[in-house]
Write a protein that holds these residues in place. Sequence first.
Motif, PDB file in Angstrom:
ATOM      1  N   ALA A   1     -25.057   0.834 -60.957  1.00  0.00           N
ATOM      2  CA  ALA A   1     -26.080  -0.074 -61.480  1.00  0.00           C
ATOM      3  C   ALA A   1     -27.453   0.593 -61.483  1.00  0.00           C
ATOM      4  CB  ALA A   1     -26.116  -1.351 -60.648  1.00  0.00           C
ATOM      5  N   GLU A   2     -27.726   1.375 -60.473  1.00  0.00           N
ATOM      6  CA  GLU A   2     -29.014   2.069 -60.398  1.00  0.00           C
ATOM      7  C   GLU A   2     -29.140   3.123 -61.490  1.00  0.00           C
ATOM      8  OE1 GLU A   2     -30.549   5.323 -57.325  1.00  0.00           O
ATOM      9  OE2 GLU A   2     -30.314   3.341 -56.417  1.00  0.00           O
TER      10      GLU A   2
ATOM     11  N   VAL B   1     -16.942   0.600 -51.936  1.00  0.00           N
ATOM     12  CA  VAL B   1     -16.928   0.174 -53.339  1.00  0.00           C
ATOM     13  C   VAL B   1     -18.277  -0.431 -53.712  1.00  0.00           C
ATOM     14  CG1 VAL B   1     -15.915  -1.483 -54.947  1.00  0.00           C
ATOM     15  CG2 VAL B   1     -14.445  -0.130 -53.467  1.00  0.00           C
ATOM     16  N   LEU B   2     -18.823  -1.236 -52.824  1.00  0.00           N
ATOM     17  CA  LEU B   2     -20.125  -1.849 -53.104  1.00  0.00           C
ATOM     18  C   LEU B   2     -21.207  -0.785 -53.240  1.00  0.00           C
ATOM     19  CD1 LEU B   2     -21.748  -4.432 -53.452  1.00  0.00           C
ATOM     20  CD2 LEU B   2     -22.039  -4.498 -50.983  1.00  0.00           C
ATOM     21  N   GLY B   3     -21.156   0.239 -52.394  1.00  0.00           N
ATOM     22  CA  GLY B   3     -22.119   1.338 -52.522  1.00  0.00           C
ATOM     23  C   GLY B   3     -21.978   2.044 -53.857  1.00  0.00           C
TER      24      GLY B   3
END
Length: 75
Positions: free
Chosen positions: A48-49, A40-42
Amino acid sequence: MPAAAWTTLAVAALIVLFAAVGLFRVVLHLVHVRRTLGSVLGGVRLVAERTAPVPGALESVNADLKPVRDFCETV
């Protein structure tokens, strides 16, 4: 040793065994949650990127839209 002592030791061993198995299952669930949160963080980092501001392109877009803005002001 009397039979009551052996029974007490057997019951205590079973309690410790079941507690150890339960804790091991909790550890396995936590490992799974950690992997899922890593995924999920990835994904969040990727979003965001890809949605980062584009200040360099903003000036060229504003310059390209200047004729449209000028026309809208005359209406």
